[in-house]
Design an enzyme around this catalytic site. Structure first.
Site, PDB file in Angstrom:
ATOM      1  CG  ASP A  17      -1.866   1.144   1.309  1.00 47.62           C
ATOM      2  OD1 ASP A  17      -1.614   2.196   0.689  1.00 47.62           O
ATOM      3  OD2 ASP A  17      -2.892   0.993   1.998  1.00 47.62           O
TER       4      ASP A  17
ATOM      5  CG  ASP B  19       4.282   2.582 -14.203  1.00 45.99           C
ATOM      6  OD1 ASP B  19       3.167   3.009 -14.555  1.00 45.99           O
ATOM      7  OD2 ASP B  19       4.891   1.700 -14.809  1.00 45.99           O
TER       8      ASP B  19
ATOM      9  N   PRO C  50      -7.936   1.236  -5.833  1.00 48.29           N
ATOM     10  CG  PRO C  50      -6.123  -0.212  -5.550  1.00 48.29           C
ATOM     11  CD  PRO C  50      -7.343   0.027  -6.405  1.00 48.29           C
TER      12      PRO C  50
END
Length: 186
Positions: A8, A26, A35
């Site tokens: 994350d 990227d 997300p």
């Protein structure tokens, strides 16, 4: 030194105590069900600028499609959002074969004595010299990038420049901008 982190990114960069010279993003497009939209917000870019980058550090991020059919709103909004955190933001685009069209990117930094005012302040000859100095004799030549490409890549087509000029949206966590596909934007 390269460090690849699979996880994350939003959480990592808010908890991270390290500083970096370059952040290359990227990442997934800012789609409503995805997300990644938080990684395109003012809050996130301010975190990177204030706490993650060293002085003179650079951020580059993919900034969605950048063509007649797709992405102009999200591309322009990402650019505006970066400008809310960095004082030097330069859009560019390149044709990405696997995507079947031009893709947008933004390069951003805060002013620093070691950095130019804009990327095109570095001459074609200087770019070619730097590439040559960094390539070992056995390395292959770059297939895409050289000094002439560097100068041209930052020159966006008129319709994109107009869309960017007319767009004032800044993406925030409370009011995010999502990628829109397939709408002809003129």
């Amino acid at each position: 030194r390269l460090k690849v982190i699979y996880g994350d990114a939003f959480k990592y960069l808010y908890e991270c105590k390290e500083k970096f010279d370059v952040v290359i993003m990227d990442i997934a497009d800012p789609v409503e069900a995805g997300p990644g939209y938080k990684l395109y917000t003012k809050e996130f870019y301010c975190q990177v600028a204030d706490n993650i980058l060293n002085e003179g550090g650079l951020l580059v991020t993919q900034s969605t499609a950048c063509d007649v059919l797709n992405g102009n709103k999200s591309f322009a909004t990402i650019h505006n959002t970066l400008k809310s955190a960095f004082d030097n933001v330069f859009p560019y685009r390149a044709f990405i074969v696997s995507f079947g069209g031009p893709w947008g990117f933004n390069l951003a930094w805060r002013s620093h004595k070691s950095l130019p005012n804009k990327p095109t302040d570095i001459s074609t000859d200087e770019i070619d010299k730097r590439i040559s100095e960094r390539h070992e004799k056995k390395a292959k030549d770059t297939k895409f990038y050289d000094g002439e490409t560097h100068q041209g890549i930052f020159n966006l087509p008129k319709h994109i420049r107009k869309f960017m000029k007319d767009c004032s949206q800044v993406s925030t966590i409370e009011n995010p901008c999502y990628m829109e596909y397939g709408a002809l934007e003129t």
